[in-house]
Design a protein around this motif. Sequence first.
Motif, PDB file in Angstrom:
ATOM      1  N   PHE A 184     -58.970   5.693  19.647  1.00  0.00           N
ATOM      2  CA  PHE A 184     -59.451   4.713  18.680  1.00  0.00           C
ATOM      3  C   PHE A 184     -60.411   3.763  19.405  1.00  0.00           C
ATOM      4  CE2 PHE A 184     -55.709   6.688  16.993  1.00  0.00           C
ATOM      5  CZ  PHE A 184     -56.048   6.905  15.667  1.00  0.00           C
ATOM      6  N   ALA A 185     -60.209   2.476  19.367  1.00  0.00           N
ATOM      7  CA  ALA A 185     -61.132   1.552  20.015  1.00  0.00           C
ATOM      8  C   ALA A 185     -60.882   1.515  21.530  1.00  0.00           C
ATOM      9  CB  ALA A 185     -60.970   0.157  19.427  1.00  0.00           C
ATOM     10  N   PRO A 186     -61.884   1.129  22.331  1.00  0.00           N
ATOM     11  CA  PRO A 186     -61.659   1.000  23.777  1.00  0.00           C
ATOM     12  C   PRO A 186     -60.536   0.026  24.114  1.00  0.00           C
ATOM     13  CG  PRO A 186     -64.010   0.922  23.275  1.00  0.00           C
ATOM     14  CD  PRO A 186     -63.291   0.865  21.957  1.00  0.00           C
ATOM     15  N   GLU A 187     -60.273  -0.915  23.198  1.00  0.00           N
ATOM     16  CA  GLU A 187     -59.176  -1.875  23.419  1.00  0.00           C
ATOM     17  C   GLU A 187     -57.817  -1.282  23.107  1.00  0.00           C
ATOM     18  OE1 GLU A 187     -62.919  -4.096  22.118  1.00  0.00           O
ATOM     19  OE2 GLU A 187     -61.800  -2.327  21.441  1.00  0.00           O
ATOM     20  N   GLN A 188     -57.752   0.029  22.800  1.00  0.00           N
ATOM     21  CA  GLN A 188     -56.516   0.700  22.424  1.00  0.00           C
ATOM     22  C   GLN A 188     -56.280   1.935  23.304  1.00  0.00           C
ATOM     23  OE1 GLN A 188     -58.035   0.754  18.251  1.00  0.00           O
ATOM     24  NE2 GLN A 188     -55.928   0.272  17.692  1.00  0.00           N
ATOM     25  N   PRO A 189     -55.937   1.735  24.580  1.00  0.00           N
ATOM     26  CA  PRO A 189     -55.726   2.887  25.470  1.00  0.00           C
ATOM     27  C   PRO A 189     -54.520   3.722  25.047  1.00  0.00           C
ATOM     28  CG  PRO A 189     -54.979   0.857  26.514  1.00  0.00           C
ATOM     29  CD  PRO A 189     -55.698   0.450  25.257  1.00  0.00           C
ATOM     30  N   ASP A 190     -54.669   5.047  25.134  1.00  0.00           N
ATOM     31  CA  ASP A 190     -53.596   5.963  24.757  1.00  0.00           C
ATOM     32  C   ASP A 190     -52.511   6.007  25.827  1.00  0.00           C
ATOM     33  OD1 ASP A 190     -55.595   6.745  22.804  1.00  0.00           O
ATOM     34  OD2 ASP A 190     -54.411   8.564  22.530  1.00  0.00           O
ATOM     35  N   ASP A 245     -58.097  -4.339  16.295  1.00  0.00           N
ATOM     36  CA  ASP A 245     -58.022  -3.381  15.193  1.00  0.00           C
ATOM     37  C   ASP A 245     -56.950  -3.819  14.201  1.00  0.00           C
ATOM     38  OD1 ASP A 245     -58.325  -1.159  13.551  1.00  0.00           O
ATOM     39  OD2 ASP A 245     -57.023   0.112  14.778  1.00  0.00           O
ATOM     40  N   GLY A 246     -57.069  -5.034  13.717  1.00  0.00           N
ATOM     41  CA  GLY A 246     -56.178  -5.528  12.683  1.00  0.00           C
ATOM     42  C   GLY A 246     -54.708  -5.501  13.052  1.00  0.00           C
ATOM     43  N   GLY A 247     -54.389  -5.660  14.335  1.00  0.00           N
ATOM     44  CA  GLY A 247     -53.000  -5.690  14.769  1.00  0.00           C
ATOM     45  C   GLY A 247     -52.464  -4.355  15.230  1.00  0.00           C
ATOM     46  N   TYR A 248     -53.224  -3.278  15.061  1.00  0.00           N
ATOM     47  CA  TYR A 248     -52.791  -1.964  15.564  1.00  0.00           C
ATOM     48  C   TYR A 248     -53.099  -1.798  17.048  1.00  0.00           C
ATOM     49  CZ  TYR A 248     -51.382  -0.400  10.964  1.00  0.00           C
ATOM     50  OH  TYR A 248     -50.705  -0.261   9.769  1.00  0.00           O
ATOM     51  N   ASP A 249     -53.512  -2.872  17.681  1.00  0.00           N
ATOM     52  CA  ASP A 249     -53.634  -2.943  19.139  1.00  0.00           C
ATOM     53  C   ASP A 249     -52.578  -3.950  19.608  1.00  0.00           C
ATOM     54  OD1 ASP A 249     -55.331  -4.724  17.577  1.00  0.00           O
ATOM     55  OD2 ASP A 249     -56.110  -5.509  19.467  1.00  0.00           O
ATOM     56  N   ALA A 255     -64.387   0.403  13.332  1.00  0.00           N
ATOM     57  CA  ALA A 255     -65.142   1.624  13.069  1.00  0.00           C
ATOM     58  C   ALA A 255     -66.537   1.302  12.548  1.00  0.00           C
ATOM     59  CB  ALA A 255     -64.387   2.507  12.063  1.00  0.00           C
ATOM     60  N   PHE A 256     -66.684   0.172  11.869  1.00  0.00           N
ATOM     61  CA  PHE A 256     -68.007  -0.223  11.381  1.00  0.00           C
ATOM     62  C   PHE A 256     -68.947  -0.482  12.551  1.00  0.00           C
ATOM     63  CE2 PHE A 256     -71.060  -3.556  10.257  1.00  0.00           C
ATOM     64  CZ  PHE A 256     -71.724  -2.948   9.196  1.00  0.00           C
ATOM     65  N   PHE A 257     -68.444  -1.174  13.554  1.00  0.00           N
ATOM     66  CA  PHE A 257     -69.298  -1.561  14.669  1.00  0.00           C
ATOM     67  C   PHE A 257     -69.552  -0.392  15.625  1.00  0.00           C
ATOM     68  CE2 PHE A 257     -67.109  -5.381  13.185  1.00  0.00           C
ATOM     69  CZ  PHE A 257     -68.200  -6.144  12.844  1.00  0.00           C
ATOM     70  N   ARG A 258     -68.537   0.470  15.822  1.00  0.00           N
ATOM     71  CA  ARG A 258     -68.713   1.602  16.740  1.00  0.00           C
ATOM     72  C   ARG A 258     -69.388   2.789  16.065  1.00  0.00           C
ATOM     73  NH1 ARG A 258     -66.461   2.393  21.473  1.00  0.00           N
ATOM     74  NH2 ARG A 258     -65.973   4.586  21.098  1.00  0.00           N
ATOM     75  N   GLY A 259     -69.132   2.959  14.778  1.00  0.00           N
ATOM     76  CA  GLY A 259     -69.642   4.134  14.096  1.00  0.00           C
ATOM     77  C   GLY A 259     -70.886   3.852  13.279  1.00  0.00           C
ATOM     78  N   HIS A 260     -70.697   3.178  12.151  1.00  0.00           N
ATOM     79  CA  HIS A 260     -71.804   2.969  11.209  1.00  0.00           C
ATOM     80  C   HIS A 260     -72.974   2.231  11.847  1.00  0.00           C
ATOM     81  CE1 HIS A 260     -73.895   2.021   7.477  1.00  0.00           C
ATOM     82  NE2 HIS A 260     -73.904   0.764   7.854  1.00  0.00           N
ATOM     83  N   ALA A 261     -72.679   1.105  12.468  1.00  0.00           N
ATOM     84  CA  ALA A 261     -73.766   0.272  12.967  1.00  0.00           C
ATOM     85  C   ALA A 261     -74.518   0.935  14.123  1.00  0.00           C
ATOM     86  CB  ALA A 261     -73.218  -1.082  13.407  1.00  0.00           C
ATOM     87  N   PHE A 281     -63.041   6.199  15.794  1.00  0.00           N
ATOM     88  CA  PHE A 281     -63.922   5.120  15.346  1.00  0.00           C
ATOM     89  C   PHE A 281     -65.387   5.354  15.695  1.00  0.00           C
ATOM     90  CE2 PHE A 281     -60.251   1.806  15.661  1.00  0.00           C
ATOM     91  CZ  PHE A 281     -59.737   2.284  14.474  1.00  0.00           C
ATOM     92  N   GLY A 282     -65.693   6.467  16.361  1.00  0.00           N
ATOM     93  CA  GLY A 282     -67.064   6.772  16.730  1.00  0.00           C
ATOM     94  C   GLY A 282     -67.314   6.596  18.208  1.00  0.00           C
ATOM     95  N   GLY A 283     -68.204   7.422  18.761  1.00  0.00           N
ATOM     96  CA  GLY A 283     -68.525   7.362  20.180  1.00  0.00           C
ATOM     97  C   GLY A 283     -67.500   8.093  21.028  1.00  0.00           C
ATOM     98  N   PRO A 284     -67.687   8.090  22.353  1.00  0.00           N
ATOM     99  CA  PRO A 284     -66.766   8.797  23.239  1.00  0.00           C
ATOM    100  C   PRO A 284     -65.353   8.216  23.184  1.00  0.00           C
ATOM    101  CG  PRO A 284     -68.793   8.196  24.384  1.00  0.00           C
ATOM    102  CD  PRO A 284     -68.801   7.457  23.082  1.00  0.00           C
TER     103      PRO A 284
END
Length: 540
Positions: free
Chosen positions: A178-184, A78-82, A393-399, A160-163
């Motif tokens: 956020f993305a699955p690669e970004q655990p809270d 996620d552009g370095g936010y991971d 978000a494009f890949f998880r949401g829009h696409a 970003f979309g999805g669960p």
Amino acid sequence: MTQELTSPSPAPQVPGPGRGPGWWRDAVIYQIYVRSFADSDGDGIGDLRGARARLPYLKDLGVDAVWLTPFYASPQADGGYDVADYRTVDPLFGTLQDADDLIRTAHDLGLRVIVDVVPNHTSDRHPWFRDPGLARRRYVFRPGRGEHGELPPNDWESVFGGPAWTRTDRGDWYLHLFAPEQPDLDWDNPDVHAEFEAILRFWLDLGVDGFRVDVAHGMVKAPGLPDIGHGQQAKLIGNQVLPFFDQDGVHTIHRTWRRLLDGYGTDHGKQVIGVAEAWAPTPERLALYVRPDELHQAFNFQFLNTPWRADALRRVIDDSLAATTSVGAPTTWVLSNHDVVRHTTRLGGGLARARAATLLMLALPGSAYLYQGEELGLPEVTDLPDEARQDPAFFRGHASGKSGQDGFRDGCRVPLPWSGEAPPYGFGPGGSWLPQPADWRALTVAAQTGDPSSTLELYRTALALRRELPGLGDGEMSWQPSPDGVLAFTRPGMVCTVNTLGHEVEIPLPGSPLLSSAPVAVNGTTAALPGDSCTWWATR
């Protein structure tokens, strides 16, 4: 492994901006989206050396400080936010020595430096998450629902979309807003608190002047992690309190950090700040983040999201100033950043409306943030090919058709055009990680420099006047009578007028014209304000 400096001595103090106590209260801060600002090595990705080489440009532009997006070790999901290591610079962006050099150069130029800290989540490659025992103590794990635990623990959705949950090989689930690669992270664990306080001190020791706190509203979740009850949850962010955002418990964390920042500043003879990226449903709830014992600034996203209408703008300005004044804080205005459509496009009126909005923002009381490239009048790039996009978000949401952010943040992240007639327009010796439009040659820094009608020179003049005029920056303002569709307000020694209509409006002459986003005709005792324009007038 954490990188080491060849010269660990602290960076010099800033001699320039922040004139007196509370430098942040009226500072103009420029956001550098590192991967898209300037590339030094030809790999098509901006880096710290490239940013350092361009700092004199920002000094000449007239800003007081820079904010750098994450450059830490990261898989770049996620552009370095991971973030995988908060104390190491990713090789994509350089080395820790490059960060130290950038901070020192900025200070030599009189610029302060703010860096991102990402406390809501880490990368799934972070050592904590890769250790199953540590992970289940320091991140949010829960058993699933259903007969065999096959269902997520609740109905929360990812931004970003999805669960917002992913099931592990062990059968339990971890939270990722956020993305699955970004655990809270689990901020109920004291180890998390201690680690981030150490991270802050690490960068303070390197000389930074503050932190922009990513997802400052997100670290604390409601007890029991209750269901929300319906979908489309990303659309509710900033509109209502959610069980995973804007919970009151986040303020305890921010108070602790404020004590750390104040104590460090006192010990080192400098003022260091915290800036909240907080999406709150009302100006009053946003003001809670900037109470005297919490953070220093909070981005005013209500202003950013306001349509270009005089009544709507006046309402959000009034509400914002009332809320921040009630806690003794400045309002922090912003029109664009790396997550939203550039305001040249978003406001719907093209460059004319964007220029007017900028002069309005810079005339308001408080601090302002500029996003790289807005000073060039860059529009949103709306025709990027799908194969070039990198926004998760494009890949998880829009696409996938799943609810989430719109997935088109790449359009505001296209690398800057500095010079030349064709891409990459001086961005670096190679190409650029996102394709630049073929018609940007007239928008480069080189093409606009010295052209008095250019947007770049408008910004330079506005920022110079903001420094020179004692009535701008922090302080009082008062509204003046004006026709429908027009805003008029006074600051000490000046008047600002904004015509939000698409046609010319004649008003009584407010004073001597100082600066306008479009040519203004003065006819004796009246002035003709062009449509979609803003003008500053001297009154003494």
